[in-house]
Scaffold this motif. Structure first.
Motif, PDB file in Angstrom:
ATOM      1  N   GLN A 369      -9.591  -3.176  44.426  1.00  0.00           N
ATOM      2  CA  GLN A 369      -9.970  -3.572  43.379  1.00  0.00           C
ATOM      3  C   GLN A 369     -11.160  -3.371  42.991  1.00  0.00           C
ATOM      4  N   SER A 370     -12.346  -2.541  41.378  1.00  0.00           N
ATOM      5  CA  SER A 370     -12.923  -1.756  42.076  1.00  0.00           C
ATOM      6  C   SER A 370     -13.651  -1.610  40.445  1.00  0.00           C
ATOM      7  N   ALA A 371     -13.287  -2.862  39.496  1.00  0.00           N
ATOM      8  CA  ALA A 371     -13.781  -3.303  39.060  1.00  0.00           C
ATOM      9  C   ALA A 371     -13.856  -4.772  38.274  1.00  0.00           C
ATOM     10  N   PHE A 372     -15.415  -5.160  37.309  1.00  0.00           N
ATOM     11  CA  PHE A 372     -15.688  -6.411  37.539  1.00  0.00           C
ATOM     12  C   PHE A 372     -15.875  -7.341  38.385  1.00  0.00           C
ATOM     13  N   ILE A 373     -16.302  -6.703  39.948  1.00  0.00           N
ATOM     14  CA  ILE A 373     -17.281  -7.196  40.772  1.00  0.00           C
ATOM     15  C   ILE A 373     -18.048  -6.092  41.120  1.00  0.00           C
ATOM     16  N   VAL A 374     -18.987  -7.132  41.150  1.00  0.00           N
ATOM     17  CA  VAL A 374     -20.872  -6.876  41.271  1.00  0.00           C
ATOM     18  C   VAL A 374     -20.749  -5.833  42.426  1.00  0.00           C
ATOM     19  N   ASN A 375     -21.766  -4.116  42.288  1.00  0.00           N
ATOM     20  CA  ASN A 375     -22.032  -3.249  42.761  1.00  0.00           C
ATOM     21  C   ASN A 375     -20.393  -2.450  43.177  1.00  0.00           C
ATOM     22  N   ARG A 376     -19.219  -2.226  42.176  1.00  0.00           N
ATOM     23  CA  ARG A 376     -18.232  -1.708  42.522  1.00  0.00           C
ATOM     24  C   ARG A 376     -18.217  -1.301  41.411  1.00  0.00           C
ATOM     25  N   GLN A 377     -17.743  -0.008  41.233  1.00  0.00           N
ATOM     26  CA  GLN A 377     -17.780   0.541  40.417  1.00  0.00           C
ATOM     27  C   GLN A 377     -16.269   1.110  39.460  1.00  0.00           C
ATOM     28  N   ILE A 378     -15.629   1.498  38.223  1.00  0.00           N
ATOM     29  CA  ILE A 378     -14.091   1.120  37.440  1.00  0.00           C
ATOM     30  C   ILE A 378     -14.446   3.027  37.601  1.00  0.00           C
ATOM     31  N   LEU A 379     -15.050   3.265  37.740  1.00  0.00           N
ATOM     32  CA  LEU A 379     -14.754   5.245  37.755  1.00  0.00           C
ATOM     33  C   LEU A 379     -14.681   5.404  39.559  1.00  0.00           C
ATOM     34  N   ASP A 380     -15.379   4.839  40.170  1.00  0.00           N
ATOM     35  CA  ASP A 380     -14.025   5.050  41.955  1.00  0.00           C
ATOM     36  C   ASP A 380     -12.974   5.510  41.575  1.00  0.00           C
ATOM     37  N   GLY A 381     -12.231   5.165  41.299  1.00  0.00           N
ATOM     38  CA  GLY A 381     -10.451   5.097  41.071  1.00  0.00           C
ATOM     39  C   GLY A 381     -10.155   5.850  40.732  1.00  0.00           C
ATOM     40  N   PRO A 382     -10.744   6.606  39.463  1.00  0.00           N
ATOM     41  CA  PRO A 382     -10.665   8.375  38.838  1.00  0.00           C
ATOM     42  C   PRO A 382     -11.067   9.453  39.380  1.00  0.00           C
ATOM     43  N   PHE A 383     -12.276   9.393  40.166  1.00  0.00           N
ATOM     44  CA  PHE A 383     -13.118   9.717  41.113  1.00  0.00           C
ATOM     45  C   PHE A 383     -12.143  10.266  42.228  1.00  0.00           C
ATOM     46  N   ILE A 384     -11.721   9.137  43.344  1.00  0.00           N
ATOM     47  CA  ILE A 384     -10.628   9.654  44.090  1.00  0.00           C
ATOM     48  C   ILE A 384      -9.645   9.546  44.385  1.00  0.00           C
ATOM     49  N   LEU A 385      -8.807   9.066  42.684  1.00  0.00           N
ATOM     50  CA  LEU A 385      -7.671   9.753  42.335  1.00  0.00           C
ATOM     51  C   LEU A 385      -7.406  11.451  42.079  1.00  0.00           C
ATOM     52  N   ASP A 386      -8.317  11.891  41.485  1.00  0.00           N
ATOM     53  CA  ASP A 386      -9.537  13.274  41.366  1.00  0.00           C
ATOM     54  C   ASP A 386      -8.924  14.048  43.220  1.00  0.00           C
ATOM     55  N   GLU A 387     -10.159  14.436  43.429  1.00  0.00           N
ATOM     56  CA  GLU A 387      -9.729  14.100  44.706  1.00  0.00           C
ATOM     57  C   GLU A 387      -8.908  14.111  45.456  1.00  0.00           C
ATOM     58  N   LEU A 388      -7.227  13.200  45.596  1.00  0.00           N
ATOM     59  CA  LEU A 388      -6.490  13.703  46.292  1.00  0.00           C
ATOM     60  C   LEU A 388      -5.807  14.033  45.725  1.00  0.00           C
ATOM     61  N   ILE A 389      -5.935  14.487  44.560  1.00  0.00           N
ATOM     62  CA  ILE A 389      -4.688  15.248  43.666  1.00  0.00           C
ATOM     63  C   ILE A 389      -5.374  17.025  43.869  1.00  0.00           C
ATOM     64  N   HIS A 390      -6.741  17.215  43.677  1.00  0.00           N
ATOM     65  CA  HIS A 390      -7.337  18.124  44.171  1.00  0.00           C
ATOM     66  C   HIS A 390      -7.089  19.093  46.067  1.00  0.00           C
ATOM     67  N   TRP A 391      -6.599  17.774  46.968  1.00  0.00           N
ATOM     68  CA  TRP A 391      -6.294  17.960  47.761  1.00  0.00           C
ATOM     69  C   TRP A 391      -4.647  18.539  47.800  1.00  0.00           C
TER      70      TRP A 391
END
Length: 402
Positions: A369-391
């Motif tokens: 869960q990357s959103a609404f928690i202190v020190n977690r960023q909601i944009l982590d999910g899209p970036f990880i997904l983008d890197e997974l698709i590229h791989w």
């Protein structure tokens, strides 16, 4: 694949360390190299569009975050990347250097041979400003030097934000002065503002089951019936989860959540509520409480009373409710959203409970869960997904993402 010999051809000798980003499309990736006698790397982050290195500059013993960027062409992806970098820079406690090819310009005179996009330039300038970065013009640039470079000093950034806050406060005060001079008089200005607000917030009628209702009493009954049904008490036969939860609070955490509230905790919650909010139903703002705290702090003991008795004093939880349209020219009740202006006492209690929950949420909520928690960023999910698709594309693997 970049190896030591490739970097040596650029560096000139083998006295270096380096980190490189992946190849994306026709781009050649991102390479960062440094002299280990001058810079000591602690850790690094590698993405498709940037390489971030954290470490110490040995001659001055200062901590640096160095980010090398090669922005994509798509405007939406660029803005996601800028938002993520802004979050990373804000969390870093030290100096920051941001450099690279951003595929964007700040001003019209910097664009040659292609169309200038004012909207994208405004978004780019907003990112630079909100990150507290200062533009450094480079001279004698070669192919090994980035197109643009920005630096950020933590102390100067804090000073700049303080100056901006002071300027915004002065503007807000001038607006209030203008209203106090002209707004409270029986003037054209006053009636113009009043009529504008009434037209914006008035509900002239409601569409119900295909019939248009304009009678005020019928409109009120229709709205009351709709929200009574939405917010009615749940049915008695509810779903029960029978099983062991993976994450549980410890006994010490439970005791900490249920401890008696202290005066310092009440004061902290009061200071967390801000000063420029609208007056509460009792007519007081949190700025008033903060300014006269030494005088009225004993009167806020009603907060402690709630935590010991579990009840509010009479009128303590009174609030105003208003309906805001979700869309322009709303005609159906479901297109209105109720909002409430709660009292100061209620707001302080809610803030105390929220502050206590923040300390234990990270132990209950799963790491994915990357959103609404202190020190977690909601944009982590899209970036990880983008890197997974590229791989997957680079490995020519079939993938199903859901």
């Amino acid at each position: 694949m970049i190896d030591n010999f490739c970097v040596k051809n650029c560096w000139g000798n083998f006295s270096f360390e380096f980190v490189c980003g992946p190849f994306v499309g026709n781009s050649g990736g991102t390479l960062c190299a440094w002299d280990p006698r001058m810079f000591h790397k602690h850790n690094s982050t590698i993405s498709n569009y940037f390489v971030a290195i954290q470490g110490d500059w040995i001659p001055s013993a200062k901590r640096y975050l160095i980010i090398s960027v090669y922005d994509p062409q798509e405007a939406f992806v660029k803005r996601m990347l800028w938002s993520y970098l802004n979050h990373v820079i804000e969390r870093w406690n030290g100096e920051t250097i941001l450099m690279g090819d951003f595929n964007e310009v700040r001003y019209k005179e910097e664009r040659f041979g292609t169309i200038y996009n004012n909207h994208n330039a405004l978004a780019f300038n907003s990112f630079i400003s909100s990150s507290g970065l200062e533009d450094v013009r480079l001279r004698g640039a070669t192919s090994l030097v980035p197109n643009r470079l920005w630096v950020r000093d933590k102390k100067e950034s804090a000073s700049m934000k303080k100056s901006q806050l002071k300027e915004a406060t002065e503007i807000a005060q001038k607006v209030k002065i203008n209203w106090s001079i002209e707004g409270n008089e029986n003037s054209k200005f006053f009636h113009g503002m009043l009529n504008k607000k009434r037209n914006q917030h008035a509900i002239s009628g409601i569409l119900s089951e295909g019939n248009w209702i304009e009678d005020p009493n019928s409109v009120k009954n229709e709205i009351l019936s709709h929200f009574n049904e939405r917010f009615d008490s749940p049915c008695s036969s509810r779903l029960i989860l029978d099983g062991e939860f993976l994450n549980k609070l410890s006994a010490d955490q439970n005791l900490d959540l249920e401890r008696n509230v202290t005066n310092e905790e009440i004061k902290r919650a009061m200071w967390d509520c801000g000063t420029n909010k609208s007056p509460r139903p009792d007519g007081f703002t949190f700025g008033f409480y903060r300014r006269y705290w030494d005088t009225i702090k004993k009167d806020v003991e009603a907060v402690s009373y709630f935590f010991t008795s579990g009840t509010f004093p009479k009128g303590g939880n009174a609030y105003f409710i208003a309906l805001n349209p979700k869309m322009q020219d709303a005609k159906v009740v479901k297109y209105y959203r109720p909002i409430s202006l709660i009292g100061s006492l209620y707001k302080i209690i809610v803030k105390i409970l929220a502050n206590r929950l923040v300390g234990v949420l990270k132990d209950l909520v799963n790491k994915v869960q990357s959103a609404f928690i202190v020190n977690r960023q909601i944009l982590d999910g899209p970036f990880i997904l983008d890197e997974l698709i590229h791989w997957c594309n680079s490995k020519k693997k079939e993938t199903m993402i859901f």
